[in-house]
Write a protein that holds these residues in place. Sequence first.
Motif, short mmCIF file in Angstrom:
data_model
loop_
_atom_site.label_atom_id
_atom_site.label_comp_id
_atom_site.label_asym_id
_atom_site.label_seq_id
_atom_site.Cartn_x
_atom_site.Cartn_y
_atom_site.Cartn_z
N UNK A 11 0.84 -1.19 0.00
CA UNK A 11 0.00 0.00 0.00
C UNK A 11 0.87 1.24 0.00
N UNK A 12 0.25 2.37 -0.10
CA UNK A 12 0.96 3.65 -0.15
C UNK A 12 1.19 4.17 1.26
N UNK A 13 2.34 4.83 1.46
CA UNK A 13 2.66 5.38 2.77
C UNK A 13 3.01 6.85 2.64
N UNK A 14 2.62 7.62 3.65
CA UNK A 14 2.97 9.04 3.71
C UNK A 14 3.43 9.35 5.12
N UNK A 15 4.70 9.74 5.22
CA UNK A 15 5.29 10.11 6.50
C UNK A 15 5.45 11.62 6.54
N UNK A 16 4.93 12.26 7.59
CA UNK A 16 5.09 13.71 7.73
C UNK A 16 6.57 14.05 7.85
N UNK A 42 10.51 8.28 6.66
CA UNK A 42 10.19 6.90 6.35
C UNK A 42 11.49 6.12 6.38
N UNK A 43 11.51 5.02 7.16
CA UNK A 43 12.69 4.16 7.24
C UNK A 43 12.29 2.75 6.84
N UNK A 44 13.04 2.18 5.89
CA UNK A 44 12.83 0.78 5.50
C UNK A 44 14.10 0.04 5.91
N UNK A 45 13.96 -0.90 6.85
CA UNK A 45 15.12 -1.63 7.36
C UNK A 45 15.55 -2.69 6.35
N UNK A 46 16.64 -3.38 6.66
CA UNK A 46 17.20 -4.36 5.73
C UNK A 46 16.24 -5.51 5.43
N UNK A 47 15.30 -5.79 6.32
CA UNK A 47 14.33 -6.85 6.09
C UNK A 47 12.97 -6.31 5.66
N UNK A 48 12.85 -5.00 5.54
CA UNK A 48 11.58 -4.37 5.20
C UNK A 48 11.27 -4.44 3.71
N UNK A 49 9.97 -4.49 3.41
CA UNK A 49 9.51 -4.53 2.03
C UNK A 49 8.34 -3.56 1.88
N UNK A 50 8.44 -2.64 0.94
CA UNK A 50 7.35 -1.71 0.64
C UNK A 50 6.97 -1.87 -0.82
N UNK A 51 5.75 -2.33 -1.05
CA UNK A 51 5.19 -2.45 -2.39
C UNK A 51 4.11 -1.38 -2.51
N UNK A 52 4.53 -0.18 -2.86
CA UNK A 52 3.61 0.93 -2.96
C UNK A 52 4.37 2.23 -3.06
N UNK A 53 3.66 3.30 -3.23
CA UNK A 53 4.26 4.61 -3.38
C UNK A 53 4.48 5.25 -2.02
N UNK A 54 5.44 6.17 -1.96
CA UNK A 54 5.72 6.83 -0.69
C UNK A 54 5.89 8.32 -0.88
N UNK A 55 5.49 9.05 0.17
CA UNK A 55 5.71 10.49 0.27
C UNK A 55 6.29 10.72 1.65
N UNK A 56 7.42 11.43 1.73
CA UNK A 56 8.05 11.70 3.02
C UNK A 56 8.98 12.90 2.90
N UNK A 116 13.44 -3.96 0.20
CA UNK A 116 12.74 -3.94 -1.09
C UNK A 116 11.82 -2.72 -1.10
N UNK A 117 11.89 -1.96 -2.19
CA UNK A 117 10.96 -0.84 -2.39
C UNK A 117 10.57 -0.84 -3.86
N UNK A 118 9.31 -1.14 -4.13
CA UNK A 118 8.78 -1.11 -5.48
C UNK A 118 7.64 -0.11 -5.51
N UNK A 119 7.87 1.01 -6.16
CA UNK A 119 6.88 2.06 -6.24
C UNK A 119 7.56 3.37 -6.59
N UNK A 120 6.84 4.45 -6.43
CA UNK A 120 7.41 5.76 -6.70
C UNK A 120 7.62 6.48 -5.39
N UNK A 121 8.53 7.43 -5.41
CA UNK A 121 8.79 8.20 -4.21
C UNK A 121 8.68 9.68 -4.51
N UNK A 122 8.18 10.42 -3.53
CA UNK A 122 8.09 11.87 -3.63
C UNK A 122 8.55 12.42 -2.30
N UNK A 123 9.53 13.30 -2.36
CA UNK A 123 10.04 13.88 -1.13
C UNK A 123 9.78 15.36 -1.15
#
Length: 158
Positions: free
Chosen positions: A78-83, A86-100, A110-117
Amino acid sequence: MKLRNNAKPVKLDPNTTDTLIGEGSIFEGKIRSDAGVRIEGQITGDIECEGDVTVGEKGVVHSNILARNIIIAGTVNGNVQAKLKLSITSKGKLYGNMVASSLSIEEGSVFEGTSKMGGSDKPNPAVMKETAAAVDPEQTPPAKNNAKSENDAVYKTW
């Protein structure tokens, strides 16, 4: 805000964690919290949090997340938005877009998606909905095949 016996609103400290979805637990529904949320089990449903959201190593989340800081050590579909961060650890997986405002991705994650900072500390739910069409939070994308096919557009010239 939570109401106590005398029905006066009490504001929770966003620096504390007051909600835990434990390992072996399955939760379906939307979560809103003034304090932090930690997920070690499974959740399907959006999360809005004034504090921090942490997805533990065994946590599996099928939802959009909106929070102050987000730490992903498990799997988020899913998509995530951090005010803030956003931290993705070595075992973390994000399948979605992010804004932070700030992003940390450790080697092995793993990060599959788009990022906007951006520098904005205000959440923008419209951005989350706008990018939601790009990712289906109910499905994990298939593993990518790194084998080259004859139709690849990149040719080596040396």
